[in-house]
Design a protein around this motif. Sequence first.
Motif, PDB file in Angstrom:
ATOM      1  N   VAL A  85       0.865  -1.164   0.000  1.00  0.00           N
ATOM      2  CA  VAL A  85       0.000   0.000   0.000  1.00  0.00           C
ATOM      3  C   VAL A  85       0.913   1.228   0.000  1.00  0.00           C
ATOM      4  CG1 VAL A  85      -1.785   1.255   1.246  1.00  0.00           C
ATOM      5  CG2 VAL A  85      -1.735  -1.226   1.317  1.00  0.00           C
ATOM      6  N   VAL A  86       0.726   2.093  -1.006  1.00  0.00           N
ATOM      7  CA  VAL A  86       1.531   3.312  -1.101  1.00  0.00           C
ATOM      8  C   VAL A  86       0.601   4.493  -1.321  1.00  0.00           C
ATOM      9  CG1 VAL A  86       3.600   2.174  -1.958  1.00  0.00           C
ATOM     10  CG2 VAL A  86       1.889   2.969  -3.569  1.00  0.00           C
ATOM     11  N   ASN A  87       1.107   5.665  -1.063  1.00  0.00           N
ATOM     12  CA  ASN A  87       0.415   6.921  -1.323  1.00  0.00           C
ATOM     13  C   ASN A  87      -0.904   7.072  -0.557  1.00  0.00           C
ATOM     14  OD1 ASN A  87       2.412   7.720  -3.025  1.00  0.00           O
ATOM     15  ND2 ASN A  87       1.375   7.005  -4.866  1.00  0.00           N
ATOM     16  N   THR A  92      -7.013  13.496   8.169  1.00  0.00           N
ATOM     17  CA  THR A  92      -7.959  12.859   9.074  1.00  0.00           C
ATOM     18  C   THR A  92      -9.011  12.098   8.277  1.00  0.00           C
ATOM     19  OG1 THR A  92      -7.650  14.675  10.600  1.00  0.00           O
ATOM     20  CG2 THR A  92      -9.567  13.289  10.940  1.00  0.00           C
ATOM     21  N   GLY A  93      -9.160  10.815   8.590  1.00  0.00           N
ATOM     22  CA  GLY A  93     -10.170   9.998   7.944  1.00  0.00           C
ATOM     23  C   GLY A  93      -9.733   9.344   6.650  1.00  0.00           C
ATOM     24  N   HIS A  94      -8.558   9.668   6.146  1.00  0.00           N
ATOM     25  CA  HIS A  94      -8.124   9.102   4.877  1.00  0.00           C
ATOM     26  C   HIS A  94      -7.556   7.696   5.027  1.00  0.00           C
ATOM     27  CE1 HIS A  94      -8.509  12.468   2.061  1.00  0.00           C
ATOM     28  NE2 HIS A  94      -8.382  13.201   3.147  1.00  0.00           N
ATOM     29  N   ILE A  95      -6.883   7.438   6.109  1.00  0.00           N
ATOM     30  CA  ILE A  95      -6.177   6.161   6.247  1.00  0.00           C
ATOM     31  C   ILE A  95      -7.160   4.997   6.258  1.00  0.00           C
ATOM     32  CG2 ILE A  95      -4.678   4.814   7.746  1.00  0.00           C
ATOM     33  CD1 ILE A  95      -3.384   7.459   8.565  1.00  0.00           C
ATOM     34  N   ILE A  96      -8.197   5.073   7.054  1.00  0.00           N
ATOM     35  CA  ILE A  96      -9.157   3.978   7.159  1.00  0.00           C
ATOM     36  C   ILE A  96      -9.888   3.761   5.840  1.00  0.00           C
ATOM     37  CG2 ILE A  96     -11.224   3.168   8.358  1.00  0.00           C
ATOM     38  CD1 ILE A  96      -8.685   3.129  10.052  1.00  0.00           C
ATOM     39  N   SER A  97     -10.362   4.836   5.231  1.00  0.00           N
ATOM     40  CA  SER A  97     -11.128   4.676   3.993  1.00  0.00           C
ATOM     41  C   SER A  97     -10.259   4.156   2.855  1.00  0.00           C
ATOM     42  CB  SER A  97     -11.791   5.994   3.608  1.00  0.00           C
ATOM     43  OG  SER A  97     -10.811   6.986   3.400  1.00  0.00           O
ATOM     44  N   GLU A  98      -9.014   4.604   2.766  1.00  0.00           N
ATOM     45  CA  GLU A  98      -8.152   4.131   1.689  1.00  0.00           C
ATOM     46  C   GLU A  98      -7.709   2.693   1.915  1.00  0.00           C
ATOM     47  OE1 GLU A  98      -5.138   6.860   0.512  1.00  0.00           O
ATOM     48  OE2 GLU A  98      -6.523   8.551   0.578  1.00  0.00           O
ATOM     49  N   LEU A  99      -7.452   2.311   3.162  1.00  0.00           N
ATOM     50  CA  LEU A  99      -7.146   0.906   3.444  1.00  0.00           C
ATOM     51  C   LEU A  99      -8.354   0.027   3.158  1.00  0.00           C
ATOM     52  CD1 LEU A  99      -4.981   0.834   6.678  1.00  0.00           C
ATOM     53  CD2 LEU A  99      -4.360   0.013   4.426  1.00  0.00           C
ATOM     54  N   ASP A 100      -9.537   0.502   3.512  1.00  0.00           N
ATOM     55  CA  ASP A 100     -10.755  -0.239   3.233  1.00  0.00           C
ATOM     56  C   ASP A 100     -10.923  -0.444   1.724  1.00  0.00           C
ATOM     57  OD1 ASP A 100     -13.270  -1.463   3.870  1.00  0.00           O
ATOM     58  OD2 ASP A 100     -14.245   0.389   3.186  1.00  0.00           O
ATOM     59  N   PHE A 102      -8.512  -0.446  -0.470  1.00  0.00           N
ATOM     60  CA  PHE A 102      -7.453  -1.364  -0.890  1.00  0.00           C
ATOM     61  C   PHE A 102      -7.864  -2.816  -0.659  1.00  0.00           C
ATOM     62  CE2 PHE A 102      -3.750  -3.870   0.464  1.00  0.00           C
ATOM     63  CZ  PHE A 102      -3.029  -3.875  -0.723  1.00  0.00           C
ATOM     64  N   PHE A 103      -8.349  -3.116   0.533  1.00  0.00           N
ATOM     65  CA  PHE A 103      -8.750  -4.497   0.824  1.00  0.00           C
ATOM     66  C   PHE A 103      -9.976  -4.915   0.012  1.00  0.00           C
ATOM     67  CE2 PHE A 103      -6.448  -3.699   4.914  1.00  0.00           C
ATOM     68  CZ  PHE A 103      -5.397  -4.536   4.607  1.00  0.00           C
ATOM     69  N   ARG A 104     -10.887  -3.983  -0.247  1.00  0.00           N
ATOM     70  CA  ARG A 104     -12.045  -4.283  -1.072  1.00  0.00           C
ATOM     71  C   ARG A 104     -11.615  -4.641  -2.492  1.00  0.00           C
ATOM     72  NH1 ARG A 104     -15.936   0.241  -0.388  1.00  0.00           N
ATOM     73  NH2 ARG A 104     -16.165  -0.743   1.615  1.00  0.00           N
ATOM     74  N   MET A 105     -10.676  -3.870  -3.045  1.00  0.00           N
ATOM     75  CA  MET A 105     -10.177  -4.159  -4.397  1.00  0.00           C
ATOM     76  C   MET A 105      -9.423  -5.492  -4.437  1.00  0.00           C
ATOM     77  SD  MET A 105     -11.439  -1.910  -6.263  1.00  0.00           S
ATOM     78  CE  MET A 105     -10.604  -2.276  -7.770  1.00  0.00           C
ATOM     79  N   MET A 106      -8.674  -5.795  -3.352  1.00  0.00           N
ATOM     80  CA  MET A 106      -7.996  -7.096  -3.280  1.00  0.00           C
ATOM     81  C   MET A 106      -9.013  -8.227  -3.330  1.00  0.00           C
ATOM     82  SD  MET A 106      -4.846  -6.939  -0.558  1.00  0.00           S
ATOM     83  CE  MET A 106      -5.170  -8.596  -0.071  1.00  0.00           C
ATOM     84  N   ARG A 107     -10.091  -8.078  -2.588  1.00  0.00           N
ATOM     85  CA  ARG A 107     -11.124  -9.116  -2.537  1.00  0.00           C
ATOM     86  C   ARG A 107     -11.814  -9.257  -3.886  1.00  0.00           C
ATOM     87  NH1 ARG A 107     -16.310  -9.152   1.405  1.00  0.00           N
ATOM     88  NH2 ARG A 107     -16.935 -11.285   0.988  1.00  0.00           N
ATOM     89  N   LEU A 108     -12.106  -8.132  -4.536  1.00  0.00           N
ATOM     90  CA  LEU A 108     -12.764  -8.197  -5.840  1.00  0.00           C
ATOM     91  C   LEU A 108     -11.871  -8.828  -6.896  1.00  0.00           C
ATOM     92  CD1 LEU A 108     -14.551  -4.733  -5.955  1.00  0.00           C
ATOM     93  CD2 LEU A 108     -15.609  -6.982  -5.659  1.00  0.00           C
ATOM     94  N   THR A 109     -10.595  -8.493  -6.897  1.00  0.00           N
ATOM     95  CA  THR A 109      -9.693  -9.074  -7.894  1.00  0.00           C
ATOM     96  C   THR A 109      -9.455 -10.541  -7.617  1.00  0.00           C
ATOM     97  OG1 THR A 109      -7.768  -8.294  -6.662  1.00  0.00           O
ATOM     98  CG2 THR A 109      -8.553  -6.918  -8.470  1.00  0.00           C
ATOM     99  N   SER A 110      -9.443 -10.949  -6.340  1.00  0.00           N
ATOM    100  CA  SER A 110      -9.258 -12.367  -6.066  1.00  0.00           C
ATOM    101  C   SER A 110     -10.480 -13.175  -6.489  1.00  0.00           C
ATOM    102  CB  SER A 110      -8.947 -12.597  -4.582  1.00  0.00           C
ATOM    103  OG  SER A 110     -10.077 -12.287  -3.799  1.00  0.00           O
ATOM    104  N   ARG A 111     -11.678 -12.617  -6.361  1.00  0.00           N
ATOM    105  CA  ARG A 111     -12.901 -13.307  -6.832  1.00  0.00           C
ATOM    106  C   ARG A 111     -12.935 -13.371  -8.354  1.00  0.00           C
ATOM    107  NH1 ARG A 111     -17.982 -11.206  -3.227  1.00  0.00           N
ATOM    108  NH2 ARG A 111     -17.395 -12.306  -1.337  1.00  0.00           N
TER     109      ARG A 111
END
Length: 114
Positions: A85-87, A92-100, A102-111
């Motif tokens: 995870v970069v960039n 305030t509030g950016h870290i959680i939403s961007e990590l979320d 990231f993990f959502r895109m990981m899950r979608l690409t793995s499916r």
Amino acid sequence: MSTSTRPTKFDRIAYVLTASFGARAGSAIAAIVWPGYQIGRYLKLSFVNLQLHYEIRVAPFIAGRLSWVLWPAYKLLRASNIRLVVNIADGTGHIISELDNFFRMMRLTSRRNR
């Protein structure tokens, strides 16, 4: 015309500590704390300068002239299913939403790759 000298930061710290702990103890504490404060301030400036040097000089050099090293590393990490995870903005509030995201895109690409 009178010129008044502005108290230094050390004088302000000594005044607060003297008011809190008394004249003798406050001055002693200020004398002990002050060098640590100065060292910390110097280290902070040094790390900021080091980071700026890396971002302005070193990183563009690596990206521009050493890409032949980065592409095999990228392919190796991708084959090993390691993701970085970069960039992420540090607002305030950016870290959680961007990590979320990231993990959502990981899950979608793995499916999608199943």
